[in-house]
Design a protein around this motif. Structure first.
Motif, PDB file in Angstrom:
ATOM      1  N   ALA A  45       0.839  -1.192   0.000  1.00  0.00           N
ATOM      2  CA  ALA A  45       0.000   0.000   0.000  1.00  0.00           C
ATOM      3  C   ALA A  45       0.877   1.246   0.000  1.00  0.00           C
ATOM      4  CB  ALA A  45      -0.888  -0.001   1.242  1.00  0.00           C
ATOM      5  N   HIS A  46       0.219   2.367  -0.228  1.00  0.00           N
ATOM      6  CA  HIS A  46       0.863   3.664  -0.095  1.00  0.00           C
ATOM      7  C   HIS A  46       0.221   4.365   1.086  1.00  0.00           C
ATOM      8  CE1 HIS A  46       2.264   2.876  -4.147  1.00  0.00           C
ATOM      9  NE2 HIS A  46       3.080   3.904  -4.030  1.00  0.00           N
ATOM     10  N   LYS A  47       1.036   4.879   1.977  1.00  0.00           N
ATOM     11  CA  LYS A  47       0.541   5.639   3.126  1.00  0.00           C
ATOM     12  C   LYS A  47       0.823   7.109   2.889  1.00  0.00           C
ATOM     13  CE  LYS A  47       1.395   4.410   7.241  1.00  0.00           C
ATOM     14  NZ  LYS A  47       2.022   4.032   8.510  1.00  0.00           N
ATOM     15  N   GLN A  48      -0.102   7.951   3.258  1.00  0.00           N
ATOM     16  CA  GLN A  48       0.103   9.388   3.206  1.00  0.00           C
ATOM     17  C   GLN A  48       0.420   9.850   4.626  1.00  0.00           C
ATOM     18  OE1 GLN A  48      -0.167  11.446   0.383  1.00  0.00           O
ATOM     19  NE2 GLN A  48      -0.281   9.521  -0.736  1.00  0.00           N
ATOM     20  N   LEU A  49       1.609  10.414   4.817  1.00  0.00           N
ATOM     21  CA  LEU A  49       2.019  10.905   6.124  1.00  0.00           C
ATOM     22  C   LEU A  49       2.340  12.384   6.040  1.00  0.00           C
ATOM     23  CD1 LEU A  49       4.457   8.041   7.210  1.00  0.00           C
ATOM     24  CD2 LEU A  49       2.073   8.354   7.877  1.00  0.00           C
ATOM     25  N   SER A  50       2.289  13.039   7.175  1.00  0.00           N
ATOM     26  CA  SER A  50       2.633  14.451   7.230  1.00  0.00           C
ATOM     27  C   SER A  50       4.106  14.631   6.903  1.00  0.00           C
ATOM     28  CB  SER A  50       2.344  15.006   8.627  1.00  0.00           C
ATOM     29  OG  SER A  50       2.829  16.324   8.720  1.00  0.00           O
ATOM     30  N   ARG A  51       4.378  15.541   6.003  1.00  0.00           N
ATOM     31  CA  ARG A  51       5.757  15.839   5.607  1.00  0.00           C
ATOM     32  C   ARG A  51       6.577  16.320   6.805  1.00  0.00           C
ATOM     33  NH1 ARG A  51       7.967  18.452   0.308  1.00  0.00           N
ATOM     34  NH2 ARG A  51       9.980  19.172   1.049  1.00  0.00           N
ATOM     35  N   SER A  52       5.916  16.923   7.779  1.00  0.00           N
ATOM     36  CA  SER A  52       6.617  17.456   8.952  1.00  0.00           C
ATOM     37  C   SER A  52       7.328  16.355   9.751  1.00  0.00           C
ATOM     38  CB  SER A  52       5.658  18.228   9.857  1.00  0.00           C
ATOM     39  OG  SER A  52       4.664  17.362  10.386  1.00  0.00           O
ATOM     40  N   LEU A  53       6.878  15.107   9.626  1.00  0.00           N
ATOM     41  CA  LEU A  53       7.546  13.990  10.309  1.00  0.00           C
ATOM     42  C   LEU A  53       8.960  13.769   9.777  1.00  0.00           C
ATOM     43  CD1 LEU A  53       4.685  11.326  10.328  1.00  0.00           C
ATOM     44  CD2 LEU A  53       5.620  12.511  12.318  1.00  0.00           C
TER      45      LEU A  53
END
Length: 163
Positions: free
Chosen positions: A126-134
């Protein structure tokens, strides 16, 4: 100058050069990633060196196996390889991520829309969308537990990190 001052000077200059090289490698890699539209903290703080060939193949040498955390725990091998392009780090080798008690290889990172503040993480299934700030600041990566985890990871799914 006394003999002590003369012999101390080369040592002191060598120490300053060594410390600046360590800092420069990490910050230079951060700059390289940022110039390609990626956050600078995709790699941990223990980068020894890196190379980028003319085809965009990035190889990052770390101090050794280590574990850190973004949203979930991740383990970096001592060498991580990927294809670097604008907005993407694809074909990643040498990074696994914990997902619901499973350890899965991370295949890539991609920034599709810089204004969204999200980064897509490809974990194969899968592809996960995470906050770039991480991923803005290189995380502290610790060797504790990483080697044992990798031995178990390789046996369970029949995959081994590239060495």
């Amino acid at each position: 100058m006394s003999l002590t001052q003369v012999s101390f000077l080369p040592f002191f200059l060598s120490l300053i050069f060594l410390l600046s090289t360590i800092t420069t490698t990490t910050s230079t890699l951060q700059n390289l990633l940022q110039s390609h539209g990626l956050p600078g903290g995709l790699f941990p703080n223990n980068v020894k060196s890196y190379s980028l060939d003319q085809d965009g193949r990035l190889e990052v040498q770390l101090d050794g196996l280590c574990m850190t955390k973004y949203e979930t725990r991740v383990v970096f091998d001592s060498v991580v390889r990927a294809n670097l392009s604008y907005g993407g780090l694809m074909g990643l080798e040498g990074l696994i991520q914990e997902e619901l008690f499973l350890w899965l290889p991370v295949k890539g990172f991609e920034v599709n829309d810089p204004s969204s503040g999200l980064i897509s993480v490809d974990i194969g299934l899968a592809h996960k969308q995470l906050s770039r700030s991480l991923f803005e600041v290189p995380p502290v990566c610790k060797p504790q537990g990483a080697a044992d985890l990798l031995k178990n990871f390789g046996r369970k799914i029949g995959v081994q990190f590239q060495r």
